[in-house]
Design a protein around this motif. Sequence first.
Motif, short mmCIF file in Angstrom:
data_model
loop_
_atom_site.label_atom_id
_atom_site.label_comp_id
_atom_site.label_asym_id
_atom_site.label_seq_id
_atom_site.Cartn_x
_atom_site.Cartn_y
_atom_site.Cartn_z
N PRO A 213 0.81 -1.21 0.00
CA PRO A 213 0.00 0.00 0.00
C PRO A 213 0.85 1.27 0.00
N PHE A 214 0.33 2.27 -0.65
CA PHE A 214 1.01 3.57 -0.71
C PHE A 214 0.88 4.26 0.65
N VAL A 215 2.01 4.65 1.23
CA VAL A 215 2.00 5.24 2.57
C VAL A 215 1.95 6.76 2.54
N GLY A 216 1.97 7.36 1.36
CA GLY A 216 1.85 8.81 1.28
C GLY A 216 3.17 9.50 1.01
N LEU A 217 3.08 10.79 0.78
CA LEU A 217 4.23 11.63 0.46
C LEU A 217 4.50 12.63 1.58
N ALA A 218 5.76 12.90 1.80
CA ALA A 218 6.14 13.99 2.70
C ALA A 218 6.19 15.28 1.91
N CYS A 219 5.76 16.36 2.53
CA CYS A 219 5.75 17.67 1.88
C CYS A 219 6.34 18.72 2.81
N PHE A 220 6.90 19.76 2.23
CA PHE A 220 7.32 20.91 3.02
C PHE A 220 6.08 21.60 3.57
N PRO A 221 6.20 22.28 4.71
CA PRO A 221 5.05 23.06 5.20
C PRO A 221 4.67 24.14 4.19
N GLU A 222 3.39 24.42 4.14
CA GLU A 222 2.93 25.46 3.23
C GLU A 222 3.59 26.79 3.58
N ASP A 223 4.05 27.49 2.56
CA ASP A 223 4.74 28.76 2.76
C ASP A 223 4.24 29.76 1.72
N PRO A 224 3.48 30.77 2.14
CA PRO A 224 2.96 31.76 1.18
C PRO A 224 4.06 32.48 0.42
N ALA A 225 5.28 32.50 0.97
CA ALA A 225 6.37 33.19 0.27
C ALA A 225 6.71 32.52 -1.05
N TRP A 226 6.31 31.22 -1.21
CA TRP A 226 6.60 30.50 -2.44
C TRP A 226 5.42 30.51 -3.41
N ILE A 227 4.48 31.42 -3.18
CA ILE A 227 3.47 31.72 -4.20
C ILE A 227 3.94 33.00 -4.89
N ILE A 228 4.49 32.86 -6.06
CA ILE A 228 5.22 33.94 -6.72
C ILE A 228 4.48 34.38 -7.98
N THR A 229 4.27 35.67 -8.08
CA THR A 229 3.72 36.23 -9.31
C THR A 229 4.87 36.68 -10.20
N ALA A 230 4.95 36.07 -11.37
CA ALA A 230 6.06 36.33 -12.29
C ALA A 230 5.57 37.10 -13.51
N ASP A 231 6.49 37.80 -14.14
CA ASP A 231 6.19 38.43 -15.42
C ASP A 231 6.19 37.35 -16.51
N TRP A 232 5.21 37.40 -17.38
CA TRP A 232 5.08 36.43 -18.47
C TRP A 232 5.46 37.16 -19.76
N LEU A 233 6.71 36.95 -20.16
CA LEU A 233 7.28 37.75 -21.24
C LEU A 233 7.48 36.92 -22.50
#
Length: 259
Positions: free
Chosen positions: A118-138
């Motif tokens: 059975p699949f035991v799941g994935l480990a993830c980093f804690p959610e961090d709003p700093a890594w929601i980045i708005t980038a220029d689409w050029l």
Amino acid sequence: MKVALENWRQARHAELSGPDSWLGLVGLFWLEPGSNRVGSGDDCPVRLPTGPAWLGELDWQAGRLLWRAADGSERELQTDREGKPSTVDHENLSFFVVDRDSRFAVRLRDRDWASRRPFVGLACFPEDPAWIITADWLPLEPPLMMEVPNVSGELKPVSVAFRAVFAVDGQNVELLPMSVGEREVFFVFRDRTSGKETYGAGRFLKANPAVDGRITLDFNRAFNPPCAFTPFATCPLPPPENWLPFAVPAGEKRWQGDH
């Protein structure tokens, strides 16, 4: 945002723990033009781990793929080129055909895989709003033609007409998309966590299409590619242009069962 991310992670868990998970793949067999026997017999290039010595044959002629079963039935199969492929089922086994630049291969799946491991799941980093980045689409003028490698060592030409440009801790960087569609933009990237805390060959990231020259990159949703879970996938690798010079401690971590 936290609820939305948790829902996304639950959907990922359901996908990876289900009968059609990448973890259930048990074979990848490249086809030759003409007849390709399928079965558990030694003379079958598409070799099943169990079942009859001859289940049938795949006939690849002039771009068409026919399945001729041992019982005499026949039907044309669709590959994954235009979407969901046709499947052939036998007891717990199921296979379908993938098209990789006009090369056909059979992916074989054991749909009962989870009953044994059975699949035991994935480990993830804690959610961090700093890594929601708005980038220029050029736009890139003219568009860039890249040869993107995959884990099998093959190169696929990809035309890139846009780039996402952003800054992290004063470093200006950019990501080039592997594909741009009406519903999503797809990236493959590496960072300083790759091979340490995250999968060595990089991670995938999907984003909503750009709006008014801006695109949102939520690295909390960076996820492992299929090749992190099985040797029977043909994942694209991040081009050198998408090797970020800093760590991105967000999204999925390296899978514990990583081979």
